[in-house]
Design a protein around this motif. Structure first.
Motif, PDB file in Angstrom:
ATOM      1  N   ARG A  34       0.819  -1.196   0.000  1.00 29.46           N
ATOM      2  CA  ARG A  34       0.000   0.000   0.000  1.00 29.46           C
ATOM      3  C   ARG A  34       0.858   1.253   0.000  1.00 29.46           C
ATOM      4  O   ARG A  34       2.011   1.256   0.378  1.00 29.46           O
ATOM      5  N   SER A  35       0.245   2.339  -0.428  1.00 23.99           N
ATOM      6  CA  SER A  35       0.947   3.617  -0.473  1.00 23.99           C
ATOM      7  C   SER A  35       0.372   4.514   0.597  1.00 23.99           C
ATOM      8  O   SER A  35      -0.812   4.819   0.582  1.00 23.99           O
ATOM      9  N   THR A  36       1.171   4.904   1.555  1.00 21.05           N
ATOM     10  CA  THR A  36       0.701   5.766   2.630  1.00 21.05           C
ATOM     11  C   THR A  36       1.677   6.910   2.836  1.00 21.05           C
ATOM     12  O   THR A  36       2.804   6.901   2.364  1.00 21.05           O
ATOM     13  N   VAL A  37       1.190   7.909   3.544  1.00 22.36           N
ATOM     14  CA  VAL A  37       2.018   9.066   3.868  1.00 22.36           C
ATOM     15  C   VAL A  37       2.136   9.137   5.371  1.00 22.36           C
ATOM     16  O   VAL A  37       1.157   9.032   6.078  1.00 22.36           O
ATOM     17  N   SER A  38       3.334   9.339   5.907  1.00 25.40           N
ATOM     18  CA  SER A  38       3.537   9.398   7.338  1.00 25.40           C
ATOM     19  C   SER A  38       4.504  10.499   7.669  1.00 25.40           C
ATOM     20  O   SER A  38       5.342  10.886   6.846  1.00 25.40           O
ATOM     21  N   LEU A  39       4.408  11.008   8.906  1.00 24.59           N
ATOM     22  CA  LEU A  39       5.313  12.049   9.357  1.00 24.59           C
ATOM     23  C   LEU A  39       6.647  11.494   9.802  1.00 24.59           C
ATOM     24  O   LEU A  39       7.597  12.242   9.969  1.00 24.59           O
ATOM     25  N   ILE A  40       6.709  10.190  10.011  1.00 24.62           N
ATOM     26  CA  ILE A  40       7.986   9.617  10.421  1.00 24.62           C
ATOM     27  C   ILE A  40       8.853   9.413   9.209  1.00 24.62           C
ATOM     28  O   ILE A  40       8.383   9.353   8.084  1.00 24.62           O
ATOM     29  N   SER A  56       0.610  -7.209   8.991  1.00 24.06           N
ATOM     30  CA  SER A  56       0.002  -6.319   8.027  1.00 24.06           C
ATOM     31  C   SER A  56      -0.517  -7.053   6.803  1.00 24.06           C
ATOM     32  O   SER A  56      -1.554  -6.698   6.261  1.00 24.06           O
ATOM     33  N   ARG A  57       0.186  -8.082   6.372  1.00 19.45           N
ATOM     34  CA  ARG A  57      -0.243  -8.728   5.144  1.00 19.45           C
ATOM     35  C   ARG A  57      -1.587  -9.423   5.313  1.00 19.45           C
ATOM     36  O   ARG A  57      -2.320  -9.645   4.359  1.00 19.45           O
ATOM     37  N   ASP A  58      -1.953  -9.754   6.552  1.00 15.86           N
ATOM     38  CA  ASP A  58      -3.220 -10.418   6.795  1.00 15.86           C
ATOM     39  C   ASP A  58      -4.374  -9.446   7.024  1.00 15.86           C
ATOM     40  O   ASP A  58      -5.520  -9.860   7.027  1.00 15.86           O
ATOM     41  N   ILE A  59      -4.087  -8.189   7.246  1.00 18.04           N
ATOM     42  CA  ILE A  59      -5.146  -7.276   7.631  1.00 18.04           C
ATOM     43  C   ILE A  59      -5.598  -6.381   6.490  1.00 18.04           C
ATOM     44  O   ILE A  59      -6.686  -5.849   6.490  1.00 18.04           O
ATOM     45  N   HIS A  60      -4.755  -6.193   5.485  1.00 17.53           N
ATOM     46  CA  HIS A  60      -5.081  -5.229   4.438  1.00 17.53           C
ATOM     47  C   HIS A  60      -5.674  -5.894   3.215  1.00 17.53           C
ATOM     48  O   HIS A  60      -5.147  -6.866   2.714  1.00 17.53           O
ATOM     49  N   GLY A  61      -6.768  -5.363   2.724  1.00 17.85           N
ATOM     50  CA  GLY A  61      -7.336  -5.816   1.468  1.00 17.85           C
ATOM     51  C   GLY A  61      -6.864  -4.919   0.348  1.00 17.85           C
ATOM     52  O   GLY A  61      -6.287  -3.856   0.562  1.00 17.85           O
ATOM     53  N   SER A  62      -7.132  -5.315  -0.865  1.00 14.22           N
ATOM     54  CA  SER A  62      -6.609  -4.589  -2.018  1.00 14.22           C
ATOM     55  C   SER A  62      -7.168  -3.183  -2.117  1.00 14.22           C
ATOM     56  O   SER A  62      -6.570  -2.313  -2.735  1.00 14.22           O
ATOM     57  N   ASP A  63      -8.341  -2.934  -1.531  1.00 11.12           N
ATOM     58  CA  ASP A  63      -8.929  -1.607  -1.610  1.00 11.12           C
ATOM     59  C   ASP A  63      -8.878  -0.893  -0.273  1.00 11.12           C
ATOM     60  O   ASP A  63      -9.606   0.054  -0.042  1.00 11.12           O
ATOM     61  N   LEU A  64      -7.998  -1.345   0.646  1.00 10.45           N
ATOM     62  CA  LEU A  64      -7.910  -0.743   1.961  1.00 10.45           C
ATOM     63  C   LEU A  64      -6.665   0.127   2.072  1.00 10.45           C
ATOM     64  O   LEU A  64      -5.608  -0.213   1.564  1.00 10.45           O
ATOM     65  N   LEU A  65      -6.809   1.216   2.749  1.00  9.91           N
ATOM     66  CA  LEU A  65      -5.693   2.116   3.005  1.00  9.91           C
ATOM     67  C   LEU A  65      -5.659   2.426   4.488  1.00  9.91           C
ATOM     68  O   LEU A  65      -6.668   2.841   5.059  1.00  9.91           O
ATOM     69  N   GLU A  66      -4.520   2.208   5.118  1.00 16.06           N
ATOM     70  CA  GLU A  66      -4.391   2.520   6.535  1.00 16.06           C
ATOM     71  C   GLU A  66      -4.037   3.986   6.705  1.00 16.06           C
ATOM     72  O   GLU A  66      -3.178   4.534   5.999  1.00 16.06           O
ATOM     73  N   PHE A 174      -6.908   0.996  17.895  1.00 13.44           N
ATOM     74  CA  PHE A 174      -7.442   0.439  16.661  1.00 13.44           C
ATOM     75  C   PHE A 174      -6.574   0.795  15.457  1.00 13.44           C
ATOM     76  O   PHE A 174      -5.795   1.743  15.475  1.00 13.44           O
ATOM     77  N   ARG A 175      -6.768   0.028  14.394  1.00 10.87           N
ATOM     78  CA  ARG A 175      -6.170   0.342  13.100  1.00 10.87           C
ATOM     79  C   ARG A 175      -7.165   1.197  12.329  1.00 10.87           C
ATOM     80  O   ARG A 175      -8.324   0.813  12.151  1.00 10.87           O
ATOM     81  N   PHE A 176      -6.747   2.354  11.865  1.00 11.75           N
ATOM     82  CA  PHE A 176      -7.645   3.249  11.143  1.00 11.75           C
ATOM     83  C   PHE A 176      -7.578   2.932   9.651  1.00 11.75           C
ATOM     84  O   PHE A 176      -6.518   3.030   9.028  1.00 11.75           O
ATOM     85  N   LEU A 177      -8.723   2.576   9.090  1.00  6.53           N
ATOM     86  CA  LEU A 177      -8.793   2.200   7.689  1.00  6.53           C
ATOM     87  C   LEU A 177      -9.717   3.140   6.930  1.00  6.53           C
ATOM     88  O   LEU A 177     -10.756   3.569   7.455  1.00  6.53           O
ATOM     89  N   ALA A 178      -9.361   3.458   5.705  1.00  2.16           N
ATOM     90  CA  ALA A 178     -10.240   4.201   4.804  1.00  2.16           C
ATOM     91  C   ALA A 178     -11.015   3.181   3.976  1.00  2.16           C
ATOM     92  O   ALA A 178     -10.414   2.363   3.279  1.00  2.16           O
ATOM     93  N   VAL A 179     -12.326   3.204   4.097  1.00  2.00           N
ATOM     94  CA  VAL A 179     -13.175   2.240   3.393  1.00  2.00           C
ATOM     95  C   VAL A 179     -14.245   2.982   2.601  1.00  2.00           C
ATOM     96  O   VAL A 179     -14.491   4.171   2.832  1.00  2.00           O
TER      97      VAL A 179
END
Length: 297
Positions: A34-40, A56-66, A174-179
C-alpha cells in the motif's frame, strides 16, 4: 501520539503479542504493497513495517488504506471540511454517536462489504466504568476485520475536521482504515469513511506507545490487561445489549445483520447463537441508573 508524564513503576517485563488474525475459513483479500504518507522518516517506517510485515499482510485488502497519522485523515476531508466515520458497535446508536460527536451530520445506515464484526478486543473503558467482569472474561468490545464474503450494516456520519485529533486519541488501540461504504441499495459512496479495524498488540506497543511500558500502563496495564487482542474473551454484557438494541432501532435488516454477522472470538459463534445459549439473559439486564443513557441502545 500522546505524551504522558507518570511516576508509576511497571512490573510487566514483557508484553505477549498475538499474530493470529483470521481463521482458515475466512481468507483476507490479497493485497499489493500500500501507499501511505507518514510524518515519520521513510527509513524508520520501513524498519517498522518489516517488523510487523506478517501482521500487516493479513489485515489489508486490495482496496484498503491505513491512515497512519492526522495528515492521512485530512486527505479524506470533503469540500466542507468534514470527514465520514463508519460505526459498527456503539455508534450504531445515534444517541451514543451524538454523545461523542455533538455536531455530527447526516447520520444514516449503510453497507460495508468484506468485513465482519468480532468481539476480540479488551476494552479499558469497561474497567473504568465497573462493568467488566474479568472472572468470566466478559470484557470485550467490538472491532471489525476483513473477511471475504461478509457484509455489514453500519452507520455513517460526518464530523468536523477539528474533531479528528480527539477521535484518534480516543480510538488509539485500533487500526484506522479508509473504506468505501455503500448505500443500502448497493451504490458506493463518493467519499471514503474511517473505520476502526483490528490492530495488534505488537503494533500498539511499538507504535502507539512508542515501546514505552509506562504509556502502556496508562492505557491498559493499570487494569492488569497484558494482552489487548484476544480470541478467548466474551462481550461485556451491557455493551453487547446496547449494541443489539441500537441495531434493532435501525430496523430489521440492521438487527438481523448484527445478530448473524457478529462473532465471538472463535469466529464461529454468532451473536444470535450466543444470546440463545451461554449469553441468554443479557438482553433482560438493565444498566445501572448512571449508565442508562450511555448504554440504553
Amino acid at each position: 501520539m500522546i505524551v504522558l508524564s507518570v511516576s508509576v513503576s511497571l512490573s510487566l517485563t514483557s508484553l505477549p503479542f498475538s499474530y493470529a488474525l483470521s481463521p482458515t475459513t475466512c481468507k483476507p483479500r490479497a493485497s499489493p504493497p500500500r501507499s501511505t504518507v507518514s510524518l515519520i522518516s521513510s527509513r524508520r517506517r520501513q524498519d517498522r513495517r518489516r517488523s510487523i510485515e506478517a501482521v500487516s499482510r493479513d489485515i489489508h485488502g486490495s482496496d484498503l488504506l491505513e491512515l497512519e497519522d492526522e495528515s492521512d485523515f485530512e486527505k479524506l476531508l470533503s469540500s466542507d471540511n468534514r470527514i465520514s466515520i463508519a460505526g459498527f458497535g456503539s455508534l450504531l446508536s445515534e444517541r451514543s454517536a451524538r454523545s461523542t460527536f455533538p455536531d455530527l451530520e447526516n447520520f444514516r445506515i449503510a453497507k460495508l462489504q468484506g468485513f465482519r464484526r468480532v468481539f476480540a478486543h479488551s476494552a479499558p473503558i469497561f474497567f473504568e466504568l465497573g462493568i467488566a467482569n474479568p472472572e468470566t472474561k466478559e470484557i470485550s468490545s467490538l472491532s471489525v476485520e476483513p473477511c471475504e464474503g461478509e457484509s455489514l450494516v453500519v452507520t455513517v456520519f460526518e464530523i468536523k475536521s477539528s474533531e479528528i485529533p480527539a477521535f484518534i486519541q480516543r480510538e488509539l488501540e485500533f487500526r484506522f482504515l479508509a473504506v468505501v461504504p455503500e448505500t443500502m441499495e448497493g451504490k458506493p459512496y463518493t467519499n471514503s469513511a474511517v473505520l476502526c479495524g483490528r490492530y495488534s498488540d505488537e503494533e500498539f506497543f511499538q507504535i502507539r506507545c512508542k515501546g514505552n511500558k509506562e504509556i502502556y500502563f496508562q492505557h491498559y496495564g493499570r487494569f492488569n490487561i497484558e494482552k489487548i487482542w484476544r480470541d478467548d474473551i466474551l462481550p461485556c454484557r451491557l455493551y453487547l445489549r446496547h449494541c443489539v438494541l441500537a441495531a434493532k432501532n435501525l430496523g430489521d435488516e440492521a438487527y438481523n445483520n448484527f445478530l448473524d454477522h457478529t462473532f465471538l472470538g472463535d469466529r464461529k459463534t454468532t451473536i444470535r447463537e450466543y444470546l440463545s445459549s451461554t449469553g441468554s439473559g443479557i438482553m433482560e439486564e438493565e444498566p445501572p441508573e448512571a449508565l442508562k443513557s450511555r448504554y440504553g441502545g
